[in-house]
Design a protein around this motif. Structure first.
Motif, PDB file in Angstrom:
ATOM      1  N   PRO A 197       0.827  -1.214   0.000  1.00 59.60           N
ATOM      2  CA  PRO A 197       0.000   0.000   0.000  1.00 59.60           C
ATOM      3  C   PRO A 197       0.861   1.265   0.000  1.00 59.60           C
ATOM      4  CG  PRO A 197      -0.048  -1.042   2.161  1.00 59.60           C
ATOM      5  CD  PRO A 197       0.695  -1.974   1.239  1.00 59.60           C
ATOM      6  N   LEU A 198       0.227   2.372  -0.340  1.00 53.78           N
ATOM      7  CA  LEU A 198       0.888   3.668  -0.358  1.00 53.78           C
ATOM      8  C   LEU A 198       1.359   4.037   1.055  1.00 53.78           C
ATOM      9  CD1 LEU A 198       1.349   5.699  -2.653  1.00 53.78           C
ATOM     10  CD2 LEU A 198      -0.687   6.903  -1.879  1.00 53.78           C
ATOM     11  N   LEU A 199       2.518   4.610   1.150  1.00 56.50           N
ATOM     12  CA  LEU A 199       3.084   5.004   2.439  1.00 56.50           C
ATOM     13  C   LEU A 199       2.214   6.097   3.073  1.00 56.50           C
ATOM     14  CD1 LEU A 199       5.726   4.097   3.842  1.00 56.50           C
ATOM     15  CD2 LEU A 199       6.784   6.143   2.940  1.00 56.50           C
ATOM     16  N   PRO A 200       1.916   6.011   4.369  1.00 56.86           N
ATOM     17  CA  PRO A 200       1.143   7.072   5.029  1.00 56.86           C
ATOM     18  C   PRO A 200       1.862   8.425   4.928  1.00 56.86           C
ATOM     19  CG  PRO A 200       1.301   5.144   6.441  1.00 56.86           C
ATOM     20  CD  PRO A 200       2.208   4.903   5.274  1.00 56.86           C
ATOM     21  N   LYS A 201       1.094   9.503   4.970  1.00 56.52           N
ATOM     22  CA  LYS A 201       1.656  10.843   4.773  1.00 56.52           C
ATOM     23  C   LYS A 201       2.758  11.181   5.777  1.00 56.52           C
ATOM     24  CE  LYS A 201      -2.043  13.037   2.283  1.00 56.52           C
ATOM     25  NZ  LYS A 201      -2.863  14.221   2.113  1.00 56.52           N
ATOM     26  N   ARG A 202       2.594  10.767   7.009  1.00 54.62           N
ATOM     27  CA  ARG A 202       3.609  11.068   8.024  1.00 54.62           C
ATOM     28  C   ARG A 202       4.948  10.415   7.659  1.00 54.62           C
ATOM     29  NH1 ARG A 202       3.837  11.345  14.330  1.00 54.62           N
ATOM     30  NH2 ARG A 202       5.936  10.578  14.614  1.00 54.62           N
ATOM     31  N   GLN A 203       4.917   9.152   7.275  1.00 54.42           N
ATOM     32  CA  GLN A 203       6.144   8.458   6.879  1.00 54.42           C
ATOM     33  C   GLN A 203       6.696   9.024   5.574  1.00 54.42           C
ATOM     34  OE1 GLN A 203       4.541   4.447   7.035  1.00 54.42           O
ATOM     35  NE2 GLN A 203       5.909   3.982   8.762  1.00 54.42           N
ATOM     36  N   PHE A 204       5.806   9.452   4.686  1.00 55.46           N
ATOM     37  CA  PHE A 204       6.253  10.061   3.436  1.00 55.46           C
ATOM     38  C   PHE A 204       6.987  11.372   3.720  1.00 55.46           C
ATOM     39  CE2 PHE A 204       5.302  12.835  -0.268  1.00 55.46           C
ATOM     40  CZ  PHE A 204       6.106  12.188  -1.178  1.00 55.46           C
ATOM     41  N   LYS A 205       6.480  12.171   4.650  1.00 50.02           N
ATOM     42  CA  LYS A 205       7.158  13.414   5.025  1.00 50.02           C
ATOM     43  C   LYS A 205       8.526  13.116   5.632  1.00 50.02           C
ATOM     44  CE  LYS A 205       3.061  16.240   5.718  1.00 50.02           C
ATOM     45  NZ  LYS A 205       2.227  16.981   6.674  1.00 50.02           N
ATOM     46  N   GLN A 206       8.603  12.053   6.443  1.00 51.17           N
ATOM     47  CA  GLN A 206       9.894  11.665   7.018  1.00 51.17           C
ATOM     48  C   GLN A 206      10.870  11.241   5.919  1.00 51.17           C
ATOM     49  OE1 GLN A 206       8.682   8.655   9.814  1.00 51.17           O
ATOM     50  NE2 GLN A 206       8.503  10.106  11.507  1.00 51.17           N
ATOM     51  N   ARG A 207      10.360  10.544   4.916  1.00 47.29           N
ATOM     52  CA  ARG A 207      11.204  10.132   3.794  1.00 47.29           C
ATOM     53  C   ARG A 207      11.738  11.367   3.064  1.00 47.29           C
ATOM     54  NH1 ARG A 207       8.759   5.853  -0.108  1.00 47.29           N
ATOM     55  NH2 ARG A 207       9.541   4.475   1.503  1.00 47.29           N
ATOM     56  N   ILE A 208      10.875  12.328   2.826  1.00 46.03           N
ATOM     57  CA  ILE A 208      11.300  13.556   2.144  1.00 46.03           C
ATOM     58  C   ILE A 208      12.335  14.291   2.990  1.00 46.03           C
ATOM     59  CG2 ILE A 208      10.530  15.856   1.442  1.00 46.03           C
ATOM     60  CD1 ILE A 208       8.051  14.593   0.287  1.00 46.03           C
ATOM     61  N   GLN A 209      12.130  14.349   4.298  1.00 44.59           N
ATOM     62  CA  GLN A 209      13.102  14.994   5.180  1.00 44.59           C
ATOM     63  C   GLN A 209      14.457  14.289   5.117  1.00 44.59           C
ATOM     64  OE1 GLN A 209      11.140  14.914   8.975  1.00 44.59           O
ATOM     65  NE2 GLN A 209      10.211  16.942   8.686  1.00 44.59           N
ATOM     66  N   GLY A 210      14.440  12.981   5.100  1.00 41.36           N
ATOM     67  CA  GLY A 210      15.692  12.231   4.994  1.00 41.36           C
ATOM     68  C   GLY A 210      16.423  12.522   3.693  1.00 41.36           C
ATOM     69  N   HIS A 211      15.681  12.584   2.611  1.00 40.51           N
ATOM     70  CA  HIS A 211      16.295  12.894   1.321  1.00 40.51           C
ATOM     71  C   HIS A 211      16.807  14.335   1.296  1.00 40.51           C
ATOM     72  CE1 HIS A 211      15.351   9.430  -1.436  1.00 40.51           C
ATOM     73  NE2 HIS A 211      14.780   9.063  -0.301  1.00 40.51           N
ATOM     74  N   ALA A 212      16.075  15.248   1.920  1.00 36.80           N
ATOM     75  CA  ALA A 212      16.513  16.644   1.973  1.00 36.80           C
ATOM     76  C   ALA A 212      17.798  16.778   2.787  1.00 36.80           C
ATOM     77  CB  ALA A 212      15.412  17.517   2.557  1.00 36.80           C
ATOM     78  N   ILE A 213      17.873  16.063   3.900  1.00 35.46           N
ATOM     79  CA  ILE A 213      19.087  16.103   4.725  1.00 35.46           C
ATOM     80  C   ILE A 213      20.271  15.529   3.956  1.00 35.46           C
ATOM     81  CG2 ILE A 213      20.180  15.088   6.772  1.00 35.46           C
ATOM     82  CD1 ILE A 213      17.416  15.397   8.157  1.00 35.46           C
ATOM     83  N   PHE A 214      20.057  14.411   3.270  1.00 39.56           N
ATOM     84  CA  PHE A 214      21.138  13.815   2.479  1.00 39.56           C
ATOM     85  C   PHE A 214      21.595  14.770   1.376  1.00 39.56           C
ATOM     86  CE2 PHE A 214      22.763  11.163  -0.986  1.00 39.56           C
ATOM     87  CZ  PHE A 214      23.775  10.498  -0.311  1.00 39.56           C
ATOM     88  N   SER A 215      20.639  15.410   0.712  1.00 36.81           N
ATOM     89  CA  SER A 215      20.960  16.358  -0.347  1.00 36.81           C
ATOM     90  C   SER A 215      21.740  17.550   0.201  1.00 36.81           C
ATOM     91  CB  SER A 215      19.666  16.828  -1.014  1.00 36.81           C
ATOM     92  OG  SER A 215      19.926  17.722  -2.046  1.00 36.81           O
ATOM     93  N   LEU A 216      21.323  18.037   1.358  1.00 35.33           N
ATOM     94  CA  LEU A 216      22.019  19.152   1.989  1.00 35.33           C
ATOM     95  C   LEU A 216      23.444  18.767   2.385  1.00 35.33           C
ATOM     96  CD1 LEU A 216      21.798  22.063   3.061  1.00 35.33           C
ATOM     97  CD2 LEU A 216      20.979  21.094   5.207  1.00 35.33           C
ATOM     98  N   LEU A 217      23.616  17.566   2.929  1.00 28.56           N
ATOM     99  CA  LEU A 217      24.957  17.103   3.286  1.00 28.56           C
ATOM    100  C   LEU A 217      25.856  16.962   2.057  1.00 28.56           C
ATOM    101  CD1 LEU A 217      24.165  14.449   6.045  1.00 28.56           C
ATOM    102  CD2 LEU A 217      25.224  16.697   6.346  1.00 28.56           C
ATOM    103  N   LEU A 218      25.274  16.490   0.966  1.00 29.57           N
ATOM    104  CA  LEU A 218      26.029  16.389  -0.286  1.00 29.57           C
ATOM    105  C   LEU A 218      26.484  17.771  -0.756  1.00 29.57           C
ATOM    106  CD1 LEU A 218      27.023  14.728  -2.740  1.00 29.57           C
ATOM    107  CD2 LEU A 218      24.746  15.069  -3.733  1.00 29.57           C
ATOM    108  N   LEU A 219      25.581  18.745  -0.698  1.00 33.87           N
ATOM    109  CA  LEU A 219      25.937  20.105  -1.113  1.00 33.87           C
ATOM    110  C   LEU A 219      26.974  20.730  -0.176  1.00 33.87           C
ATOM    111  CD1 LEU A 219      22.446  21.443  -2.198  1.00 33.87           C
ATOM    112  CD2 LEU A 219      24.427  21.064  -3.667  1.00 33.87           C
ATOM    113  N   LEU A 220      26.794  20.544   1.123  1.00 26.58           N
ATOM    114  CA  LEU A 220      27.748  21.130   2.075  1.00 26.58           C
ATOM    115  C   LEU A 220      29.130  20.507   1.964  1.00 26.58           C
ATOM    116  CD1 LEU A 220      25.576  21.608   5.285  1.00 26.58           C
ATOM    117  CD2 LEU A 220      26.511  23.375   3.792  1.00 26.58           C
ATOM    118  N   SER A 221      29.198  19.189   1.799  1.00 22.78           N
ATOM    119  CA  SER A 221      30.509  18.549   1.650  1.00 22.78           C
ATOM    120  C   SER A 221      31.174  18.979   0.340  1.00 22.78           C
ATOM    121  CB  SER A 221      30.396  17.033   1.746  1.00 22.78           C
ATOM    122  OG  SER A 221      29.561  16.525   0.735  1.00 22.78           O
TER     123      SER A 221
END
Length: 118
Positions: A8-32
């Protein structure tokens, strides 16, 4: 990492957490990458720290160098960092979009599967 098409489709709360994780990874990539550029411009192009930061940020943002580089090591570093920065920019943007794109395709597939079984 992502749910299978039969799940089934991921619940919105978990989807937001997934997006946050990807945003943090993207930010770390840019900062490094920014740090790599700052140190490279400072040591290889013999620029002051503030100029090294400016050039690194401008290349990562897709704008280009500010000022001239006068030595060969600095010019070679700027050349390869510019290519690297373009790839990092595209990769970080893609990392941010992957969860949204996956959710769209997953939802589309579930609706299609529901119509077939319905």
């Amino acid at each position: 990492m992502f749910e299978h098409r039969t799940e089934p489709l991921l619940p919105k709360r978990q989807f937001k957490q997934r997006i946050q994780g990807h945003a943090i990874f993207s930010l770390l990539l840019l900062l490094s990458s920014l740090l790599l550029g700052v140190f490279g411009f400072h040591w290889l192009a013999e620029q002051a720290w503030d100029d090294a930061l400016l050039n690194s940020a401008m290349l990562l943002g897709g704008m280009g160098l500010v000022g001239e580089i006068h030595n060969l090591a600095g010019k070679l570093f700027a050349t390869f960092f510019a290519l690297f920065a373009g790839i990092v920019f595209l990769a970080s943007f893609t990392i941010l979009l992957v969860p949204v794109f996956h959710r769209f395709l997953h939802k589309f597939h579930l609706e299609e599967q529901h119509r077939k079984n319905g």
